[in-house]
Write an enzyme that holds these catalytic residues in place. Structure first.
Site, short mmCIF file in Angstrom:
data_model
loop_
_atom_site.label_atom_id
_atom_site.label_comp_id
_atom_site.label_asym_id
_atom_site.label_seq_id
_atom_site.Cartn_x
_atom_site.Cartn_y
_atom_site.Cartn_z
N ARG A 225 1.21 -1.39 4.80
CA ARG A 225 1.82 -2.21 3.73
C ARG A 225 0.87 -3.27 3.17
O ARG A 225 0.81 -3.51 1.98
CB ARG A 225 3.05 -2.89 4.32
N SER B 131 8.63 -0.01 -4.05
CA SER B 131 9.64 0.93 -3.59
C SER B 131 9.95 0.53 -2.15
O SER B 131 9.12 -0.08 -1.49
CB SER B 131 9.13 2.37 -3.66
N TYR C 115 16.81 -9.14 0.58
CA TYR C 115 16.60 -10.20 1.58
C TYR C 115 15.76 -11.29 0.93
O TYR C 115 15.12 -11.08 -0.10
CB TYR C 115 15.88 -9.64 2.82
N GLU D 197 12.57 -2.34 -7.39
CA GLU D 197 12.40 -1.42 -6.26
C GLU D 197 12.85 -0.05 -6.73
O GLU D 197 14.01 0.16 -7.08
CB GLU D 197 13.28 -1.86 -5.07
N ALA E 83 0.80 -1.23 0.00
CA ALA E 83 0.00 0.00 0.00
C ALA E 83 0.83 1.28 0.00
O ALA E 83 0.55 2.21 -0.75
CB ALA E 83 -0.93 -0.02 1.20
N ARG E 84 1.83 1.33 0.84
CA ARG E 84 2.53 2.59 1.09
C ARG E 84 3.52 2.98 -0.01
O ARG E 84 4.11 4.06 0.03
CB ARG E 84 3.28 2.50 2.41
N GLU E 85 3.72 2.11 -1.00
CA GLU E 85 4.75 2.35 -2.01
C GLU E 85 4.17 3.17 -3.16
O GLU E 85 4.06 2.72 -4.30
CB GLU E 85 5.33 1.00 -2.45
N ASN F 163 2.35 -9.99 -1.21
CA ASN F 163 3.56 -10.48 -1.87
C ASN F 163 4.22 -11.62 -1.09
O ASN F 163 5.40 -11.91 -1.27
CB ASN F 163 4.57 -9.35 -2.10
N ARG F 164 3.44 -12.25 -0.22
CA ARG F 164 3.84 -13.50 0.43
C ARG F 164 2.73 -14.54 0.26
O ARG F 164 2.80 -15.62 0.80
CB ARG F 164 4.06 -13.27 1.95
N1 VAL Z 1 10.51 -5.72 -1.12
C1 VAL Z 1 10.06 -7.00 -1.62
C2 VAL Z 1 9.01 -7.52 -0.69
O1 VAL Z 1 9.17 -7.45 0.50
C3 VAL Z 1 11.18 -8.00 -1.75
C4 VAL Z 1 10.72 -9.35 -2.21
C5 VAL Z 1 12.30 -7.49 -2.59
O2 VAL Z 1 8.01 -8.01 -1.13
#
Ligand code: VAL
Length: 400
Positions: A219, A289, A340, A363, A165-167, A235-236
């Site tokens: 987020r 981002s 990471y 990013e 959200a915040r990006e 994104n998980r």
């Molecule tokens: N910023 C990304 C995320 O946390 C990673 C995978 C690079 O989803």
């Protein structure tokens, strides 16, 4: 001379004519199984030429990745209280809110972005189509824009943003690129016009609106998981490596992966488009981002993906294009090298499950301003990222 920062940490000022094995050792590349040694050797030489011996590895400051003040929505882990049914939170219904016109001098609310997509369809009906691929938990449209000359031989490119959200810069850049392509379509090179472009600027519309109205640093999505547990890190929530390191099973966590792969309507809608819509995507790009890095699979495991070198080449072409246009440095590599590890990401899914050959997570800017990139930088960020798409499509055309 190229000034591409690369996740490969070895000194590159070595002889580019070394044998494959020694190059692979030097660069920790390994030998992907799907390509012959000769093919890999050729690719490495291409890569080394692109980089022109100028690797500039810098240490990434990881301190921003984990922000405890965001994590501690509540302190106890309430996994046992999780309810399986979700309750929609609310739909913001400010009827007096006038929808301003889209521009790239400001960050805009969801309705402005959606109206802009409809306006492009109205203004350029022969090439633009907008439509919804599903609804978020709170009932907002997951709105996509397709730009295409409808030539049956076109290949397809997917670009999304706003899964976090915040990006805010990420949806702004997607709309900037879509606008540029739509308005200048007749002047675009064939590498652009021979594609069907699919844009989903806001994968997580509930979170995006929440970050505009309640909590700028939100987020996740806004799915309700019981008590005060709100939000899944979308994104998980994808199936590739779901449940592994770099994700959390605790609904209180900012990295909460959801109850199971694709438990969320937002990630399921993306999956259905990428895998079940009968569209053969060749490129998948997801904008985030911040950090200024270009990441390719895999994020969920250490093993190199079979197409590591090809993906590294594409990333390098893009990074070089950015550097050539704005002087900015974007690091390239796999997630665990440049940022990471993470499991269940859309990028790993697109490559590892949907089988899309070119998959990148970018990013955007900036390390200085973190998530709050000043609006004065929206347009120049849009321009530098637009140019990388151009560079990637031209390079792909020349090398396929
Ligand atoms: N910023 C990304 C995320 O946390 C990673 C995978 C690079 O989803």
């Amino acid at each position: 001379e190229a000034n591409v920062s690369c996740a490969i940490h070895e000194d590159s000022s070595k002889d580019s004519g070394s044998t494959l094995d020694s190059i692979c050792d030097e660069y920790s590349v390994g030998t992907p199984e799907s390509e012959s040694k000769q093919a890999i050797n050729d690719r490495l030489k291409t890569l080394i030429n692109i980089l022109k011996d100028d690797f500039n590895p810098e240490n990434v400051d990881l301190s921003y990745i984990y922000d405890p003040s965001i994590e501690n929505i509540q302190t106890d882990d309430t996994s046992s209280t999780i309810k399986t049914s979700k309750q929609p939170q609310f739909i913001i219904n400010d009827e007096d809110h006038k929808v301003p016109r889209m521009d790239w001098d400001n960050y805009h609310r969801l309705d402005v972005i959606h109206t802009f997509m409809d306006d492009l369809e109205r203004d350029y009906p022969s090439i633009c189509t907008s439509g919804s691929i599903g609804k978020s938990v709170e009932g907002r449209d997951l709105k996509i824009l397709k730009i295409s000359n409808s030539d049956a031989t076109n290949s397809s490119v997917w670009i999304d943003a706003g899964i976090h959200a915040r990006e805010w810069i990420a949806p702004a850049v997607v709309t900037y690129i879509a606008n540029h392509i739509a308005k200048n379509f007749s002047d675009m090179p064939p590498s652009v016009t021979n594609k069907d472009w699919y844009f989903l600027p806001v994968v997580n519309p509930d979170g995006y609106e929440y970050s505009h109205t309640v909590d700028r640093m939100w987020r996740k999505s806004r799915a309700w998981y019981g008590g005060e547990c709100v939000g899944v890190d979308l994104n998980r929530n994808f199936s590739c490596g779901w449940g592994g390191k770099g994700s959390s099973g605790a609904p209180t966590s900012v990295f909460y992966r959801g109850a199971q792969p694709f438990s969320e309507p937002e990630s399921s809608a993306v999956r259905d488009m990428l895998m079940h819509a009968g569209i053969s995507f060749k490129v998948y790009i997801t904008l985030h981002s911040y950090g200024q890095v270009i990441i390719f699979p895999f994020a969920h495991k250490e093993a190199l993906c079979p197409d590591y070198i090809r993906l590294l080449e594409g990333a390098t072409v893009m990074s070089k294009a950015i550097h050539d246009s704005s002087g900015n440095t974007y690091k390239v590599g796999v997630s665990r090298d440049v940022m990471y590890g993470a499991s269940g990401t859309s990028n790993d899914f697109s490559y590892g499950v949907a089988g899309i050959p070119y998959c990148y997570l970018i990013e955007l800017r900036s390390k200085q301003h973190k998530f709050k990139l000043p609006k004065e930088e929206i347009e120049e960020t849009g321009e530098e990222i637009r140019l990388i798409f151009l560079a990637l499509t031209i390079w792909k055309e020349e090398h396929s």
